[in-house]
Design a protein around this motif. Structure first.
Motif, PDB file in Angstrom:
ATOM      1  N   SER A 285      43.013  30.881  37.077  1.00 44.96           N
ATOM      2  CA  SER A 285      42.078  31.850  37.396  1.00 44.96           C
ATOM      3  C   SER A 285      42.640  33.297  37.428  1.00 44.96           C
ATOM      4  O   SER A 285      43.037  33.817  38.449  1.00 44.96           O
ATOM      5  CB  SER A 285      41.430  31.493  38.813  1.00 44.96           C
ATOM      6  N   ALA A 286      42.792  33.959  36.318  1.00 47.62           N
ATOM      7  CA  ALA A 286      43.104  35.275  36.123  1.00 47.62           C
ATOM      8  C   ALA A 286      42.126  36.220  36.871  1.00 47.62           C
ATOM      9  O   ALA A 286      41.191  35.867  36.662  1.00 47.62           O
ATOM     10  CB  ALA A 286      43.400  35.637  34.646  1.00 47.62           C
ATOM     11  N   THR A 287      42.624  37.029  37.498  1.00 51.17           N
ATOM     12  CA  THR A 287      41.797  38.054  37.914  1.00 51.17           C
ATOM     13  C   THR A 287      41.941  39.371  37.422  1.00 51.17           C
ATOM     14  O   THR A 287      42.263  40.449  38.263  1.00 51.17           O
ATOM     15  CB  THR A 287      41.901  38.056  39.584  1.00 51.17           C
TER      16      THR A 287
ATOM     17  N   PRO B 133      36.186  40.787  33.911  1.00 48.80           N
ATOM     18  CA  PRO B 133      35.542  40.396  32.529  1.00 48.80           C
ATOM     19  C   PRO B 133      36.290  38.960  32.235  1.00 48.80           C
ATOM     20  O   PRO B 133      37.307  38.885  32.336  1.00 48.80           O
ATOM     21  CB  PRO B 133      36.193  41.523  31.646  1.00 48.80           C
ATOM     22  N   ASN B 134      35.578  38.225  31.638  1.00 49.39           N
ATOM     23  CA  ASN B 134      36.161  37.093  31.062  1.00 49.39           C
ATOM     24  C   ASN B 134      35.396  36.682  29.605  1.00 49.39           C
ATOM     25  O   ASN B 134      34.294  36.373  29.485  1.00 49.39           O
ATOM     26  CB  ASN B 134      35.577  35.892  31.932  1.00 49.39           C
ATOM     27  N   VAL B 135      36.135  37.255  28.746  1.00 47.82           N
ATOM     28  CA  VAL B 135      35.809  37.414  27.470  1.00 47.82           C
ATOM     29  C   VAL B 135      36.378  36.299  26.120  1.00 47.82           C
ATOM     30  O   VAL B 135      36.442  36.449  25.071  1.00 47.82           O
ATOM     31  CB  VAL B 135      35.723  38.748  26.874  1.00 47.82           C
ATOM     32  N   SER B 136      36.798  35.273  27.004  1.00 50.07           N
ATOM     33  CA  SER B 136      37.327  33.900  26.128  1.00 50.07           C
ATOM     34  C   SER B 136      36.059  33.399  25.486  1.00 50.07           C
ATOM     35  O   SER B 136      34.966  33.460  25.824  1.00 50.07           O
ATOM     36  CB  SER B 136      37.941  33.005  27.190  1.00 50.07           C
ATOM     37  N   GLU B 137      36.520  32.635  24.345  1.00 47.03           N
ATOM     38  CA  GLU B 137      35.618  32.061  23.472  1.00 47.03           C
ATOM     39  C   GLU B 137      34.412  31.560  24.155  1.00 47.03           C
ATOM     40  O   GLU B 137      33.495  31.647  23.908  1.00 47.03           O
ATOM     41  CB  GLU B 137      36.277  31.378  22.427  1.00 47.03           C
ATOM     42  N   ALA B 138      34.838  30.504  24.912  1.00 43.59           N
ATOM     43  CA  ALA B 138      33.853  29.902  25.539  1.00 43.59           C
ATOM     44  C   ALA B 138      33.383  30.517  26.607  1.00 43.59           C
ATOM     45  O   ALA B 138      34.002  30.945  27.626  1.00 43.59           O
ATOM     46  CB  ALA B 138      34.506  28.374  26.258  1.00 43.59           C
ATOM     47  N   THR B 139      32.061  30.769  26.872  1.00 44.44           N
ATOM     48  CA  THR B 139      31.329  31.544  27.788  1.00 44.44           C
ATOM     49  C   THR B 139      30.419  30.704  28.636  1.00 44.44           C
ATOM     50  O   THR B 139      29.579  31.377  29.045  1.00 44.44           O
ATOM     51  CB  THR B 139      30.680  32.753  26.975  1.00 44.44           C
ATOM     52  N   ALA B 140      30.444  29.619  28.762  1.00 49.54           N
ATOM     53  CA  ALA B 140      29.693  28.642  29.655  1.00 49.54           C
ATOM     54  C   ALA B 140      29.501  29.439  31.017  1.00 49.54           C
ATOM     55  O   ALA B 140      28.344  29.249  31.580  1.00 49.54           O
ATOM     56  CB  ALA B 140      30.345  27.367  29.777  1.00 49.54           C
ATOM     57  N   GLU B 141      30.639  30.123  31.560  1.00 46.28           N
ATOM     58  CA  GLU B 141      30.342  30.749  32.753  1.00 46.28           C
ATOM     59  C   GLU B 141      30.307  32.021  32.957  1.00 46.28           C
ATOM     60  O   GLU B 141      30.371  32.826  33.652  1.00 46.28           O
ATOM     61  CB  GLU B 141      31.992  30.662  33.793  1.00 46.28           C
ATOM     62  N   GLY B 142      29.643  32.630  31.615  1.00 46.53           N
ATOM     63  CA  GLY B 142      29.342  33.936  31.458  1.00 46.53           C
ATOM     64  C   GLY B 142      30.589  34.684  31.399  1.00 46.53           C
ATOM     65  O   GLY B 142      31.642  34.163  31.200  1.00 46.53           O
TER      66      GLY B 142
ATOM     67  N   TRP C 253      31.643  37.505  32.672  1.00 48.71           N
ATOM     68  CA  TRP C 253      32.231  38.290  33.675  1.00 48.71           C
ATOM     69  C   TRP C 253      31.934  37.597  35.081  1.00 48.71           C
ATOM     70  O   TRP C 253      30.982  37.033  35.267  1.00 48.71           O
ATOM     71  CB  TRP C 253      31.513  39.906  33.759  1.00 48.71           C
ATOM     72  N   LYS C 254      32.588  38.096  36.216  1.00 47.97           N
ATOM     73  CA  LYS C 254      32.327  37.654  37.517  1.00 47.97           C
ATOM     74  C   LYS C 254      32.887  38.733  38.644  1.00 47.97           C
ATOM     75  O   LYS C 254      33.725  39.797  37.955  1.00 47.97           O
ATOM     76  CB  LYS C 254      33.300  36.288  37.914  1.00 47.97           C
ATOM     77  N   VAL C 255      32.369  38.935  39.511  1.00 52.98           N
ATOM     78  CA  VAL C 255      32.577  39.620  40.748  1.00 52.98           C
ATOM     79  C   VAL C 255      34.093  39.400  41.068  1.00 52.98           C
ATOM     80  O   VAL C 255      34.642  38.338  40.983  1.00 52.98           O
ATOM     81  CB  VAL C 255      31.633  39.798  41.770  1.00 52.98           C
TER      82      VAL C 255
HETATM   83  C1  LIG Z   1      36.572  32.009  31.615  1.00 45.36           C
HETATM   84  O1  LIG Z   1      35.422  31.227  31.157  1.00 45.36           O
HETATM   85  C2  LIG Z   1      36.003  30.044  30.566  1.00 45.36           C
HETATM   86  C3  LIG Z   1      34.958  29.531  29.907  1.00 45.36           C
HETATM   87  O2  LIG Z   1      33.687  29.148  30.720  1.00 45.36           O
HETATM   88  C4  LIG Z   1      36.631  29.292  31.711  1.00 45.36           C
HETATM   89  O3  LIG Z   1      37.308  28.238  31.281  1.00 45.36           O
HETATM   90  C5  LIG Z   1      37.764  30.099  32.398  1.00 45.36           C
HETATM   91  O4  LIG Z   1      38.099  29.648  33.462  1.00 45.36           O
HETATM   92  C6  LIG Z   1      37.166  31.355  32.664  1.00 45.36           C
HETATM   93  N1  LIG Z   1      38.432  32.221  33.185  1.00 45.36           N
HETATM   94  C7  LIG Z   1      38.233  32.966  34.369  1.00 45.36           C
HETATM   95  C8  LIG Z   1      39.533  33.789  34.452  1.00 45.36           C
HETATM   96  O5  LIG Z   1      37.296  32.895  34.921  1.00 45.36           O
END
Ligand SMILES: *[C@@H]1O[C@H](CO)[C@@H](O)[C@H](O)[C@H]1NC(C)=O
Ligand SMILES: *[C@@H]1O[C@H](CO)[C@@H](O)[C@H](O)[C@H]1NC(C)=O
Ligand SMILES: *[C@@H]1O[C@H](CO)[C@@H](O)[C@H](O)[C@H]1NC(C)=O
Ligand SMILES: *[C@@H]1O[C@H](CO)[C@@H](O)[C@H](O)[C@H]1NC(C)=O
Ligand SMILES: *[C@@H]1O[C@H](CO)[C@@H](O)[C@H](O)[C@H]1NC(C)=O
Ligand SMILES: *[C@@H]1O[C@H](CO)[C@@H](O)[C@H](O)[C@H]1NC(C)=O
Ligand SMILES: *[C@@H]1O[C@H](CO)[C@@H](O)[C@H](O)[C@H]1NC(C)=O
Ligand SMILES: *[C@@H]1O[C@H](CO)[C@@H](O)[C@H](O)[C@H]1NC(C)=O
Length: 454
Positions: A19-21, A310-319, A321-323
């Motif tokens: 969980s990079a922040t 921001p979380n701009v990795s390819e899989a965006t199921a979690e969206g 970005w997050k707070v």
């Molecule tokens: C970013 O999103 C991906 C895909 O939903 C998830 O696997 C990953 O844990 C997320 N990374 C962070 C840092 O929240």
């Protein structure tokens, strides 16, 4: 002193973090891989494969044209300086001394296999009001400057580009006499062919996206370098009708003191706002206000976050970005001093003052031995600092005995400002030392460190 370079790629390659922040901190000094605050003002983004390229104005030496710079990143937080796409020439002409080259934007033309850059071209008095075009074979290599003109014979100052799903591209252009234009580009993107839409309203700093078959145009009122409450309009057709201009940031916040420069679409529901917080007296110290937009049908809003992930990795199921997680705070004056560094009083600072006399002829340092983390993680430490000078200061940071990282600290005036350090924290206690770069100059005074809890 040797500073590490290309270190981010190396760290990212070897550290798999759950969980990079890594954070975007609006308004902070944003040091890139070259140890300098990013000089990509009025810029735009283009994504090629899994890499984002930020292309913008270099204002290291003031307002006049110096370079159109390019930076690359895979996460929108850690930016690697790649070089200049266009640079000042010593001959007269559009890229010569004392010229204005602003708001460069790049599109990829699939038909020609070329990258095409458009930019505002002007004299130092902004009397020419033209748009220029350049082409490149690689996104972040040298570009060949072609020419400039007033598109379709109309004045053009602030501009943007928009590429539709079918590959048709448009120039967005502020025409002082008539309003804000959308003009269609030729198939090779090198010329303007005809007019698509004209708003009679005086709006500049245009940026357009299309999300779920709806167009959104963002822009600013005309208040020079001073910010205003920026606005947007939306339509299901690029030829209109468009809704009336409406604010999207908190009313009266002056778009959190920024002006639109680009809007990055991430998915069919998400986009990020990229704005400039201009410092007109010292454009190189202008900072970046990047925030997630909340887009829902015809409604767009942009709440403020003092930091976000921001979380701009390819899989965006979690969206995308997050707070930010909660923070731990370490007061500068609670660190361990060496080589003459000491606590200095500091109005506006938290705690009993700040850690001062860092760097200088004796290379003073302050060290924090217990920056704790429960995991190995890539994170962003926000350094709240004082730099009362009119010029930036620079410092070195050593994390757990590693290679020193160079950080810039933009002038903070009489208050405190933020500078961001993107780094690996190890599980357990981390030792971080702040000092000078070893050239006898002083780094900024460290008021406190803001460390995301991990
Ligand atoms: C970013 O999103 C991906 C895909 O939903 C998830 O696997 C990953 O844990 C997320 N990374 C962070 C840092 O929240
Ligand atoms: C202008 O730049 C060119 C190419 O860098 C260089 O060869 C030339 O000497 C320069 N001329 C002047 C007058 O500085
Ligand atoms: C600019 O250069 C392009 C490519 O050579 C050309 O198609 C276009 O007509 C030129 N525009 C002007 C205004 O000279
Ligand atoms: C603009 O030019 C394009 C391409 O040549 C053409 O398809 C379109 O009909 C023209 N639009 C107008 C409004 O003239
Ligand atoms: C996003 O906008 C919608 C519609 O305006 C609103 O209902 C929602 O609360 C907003 N979400 C956030 C996180 O601000
Ligand atoms: C610096 O960052 C802190 C914590 O994120 C925030 O509360 C503060 O408003 C920021 N200061 C400035 C000047 O942006
Ligand atoms: C961090 O250092 C403190 C003080 O030396 C110690 O009490 C604590 O156990 C250390 N934490 C870890 C995770 O090593
Ligand atoms: C000054 O201190 C920094 C740590 O802050 C260190 O990296 C650097 O090597 C020192 N420079 C000199 C010249 O001793």
């Amino acid at each position: 002193m040797q500073f590490r370079s290309g270190v981010w790629a190396a760290l990212l390659a070897c550290v798999q973090t759950a969980s990079a922040t890594l954070q975007i901190v609006p308004g902070a000094t944003w040091t890139a891989s070259n140890g300098l605050h990013m000089q990509a003002h009025g810029g735009g983004l283009i994504k090629v494969d899994d890499t984002f390229y930020l292309v913008g104005e270099d204002h290291t030496n003031g307002a006049a044209f110096q370079n159109v710079n390019c930076y690359s990143s895979k996460d929108l937080v850690q930016w690697e300086y790649q070089g200049a796409l266009l640079s000042l020439t010593n001959t007269t002409g559009d890229l010569g001394p004392s010229r204005v080259v602003e708001r460069p934007k790049v599109l990829w033309n699939e038909r020609t296999g070329k990258y095409v850059m458009w930019m505002h071209i002007d004299s130092s008095s902004y009397g020419e009001a033209k748009v220029g075009v350049a082409v490149g074979d690689t996104v972040c290599g040298k570009y060949e400057y072609l020419n400039s003109s007033q598109p379709l014979g109309f004045q053009s100052r602030d501009m943007g580009l928009f590429q539709d799903d079918d590959g048709t591209a448009y120039l967005l252009s502020e025409d002082r006499a008539n309003g804000l234009r959308i003009d269609r580009l030729s198939d090779d993107y090198l010329t303007v062919v005809n007019a698509t839409y004209l708003w009679p309203d005086h709006i500049e700093a245009p940026a357009m996206i299309k999300i779920a078959n709806r167009y959104y145009m963002f822009g600013s009122h005309l208040t020079g370098w001073t910010p205003n409450d920026n606005v947007y309009t939306t339509s299901t057709s690029i030829t209109g009708p468009w809704s009336s201009w409406t604010i999207f940031a908190q009313s009266g916040s002056l778009t959190y003191q920024s002006q639109t420069n680009y809007v990055l679409k991430l998915s069919n529901s998400e986009a990020f706002y990229l704005g400039d917080r201009w410092i007109s007296s010292d454009l190189g110290s202008s900072s970046y206000i990047w925030l997630p937009l909340n887009i829902s049908g015809t409604s767009v809003s942009m709440p403020y976050f003092s930091s976000w992930v921001p979380n701009v990795s390819e899989a965006t199921a979690e969206g995308s970005w997050k707070v930010s997680p909660p923070n731990s705070v370490y007061e500068g004056e609670t660190g361990t001093y060496a080589n003459g560094a000491k606590t200095v009083s500091c109005s506006g600072c938290s705690g009993a003052g700040s850690a001062g006399w860092l760097g200088g002829p004796s290379n003073g340092t302050v060290t924090f031995h217990q920056i704790s983390s429960s995991v190995d993680t890539m994170t962003t430490i926000t350094i709240q600092y004082r730099n009362g000078d009119s010029a930036p200061r620079f410092g070195a940071v050593v994390i757990n005995g590693g290679t020193p990282v160079k950080l810039e600290y933009l002038p903070s005036g009489s208050g405190v400002s933020n500078s961001t350090l993107h780094t690996l924290l190890q599980k357990g206690n981390n030792t971080i030392t702040f000092g000078g770069v070893g050239d006898t100059t002083y780094a900024a005074d460290v008021d406190r460190l803001i460390v995301p809890v991990s």
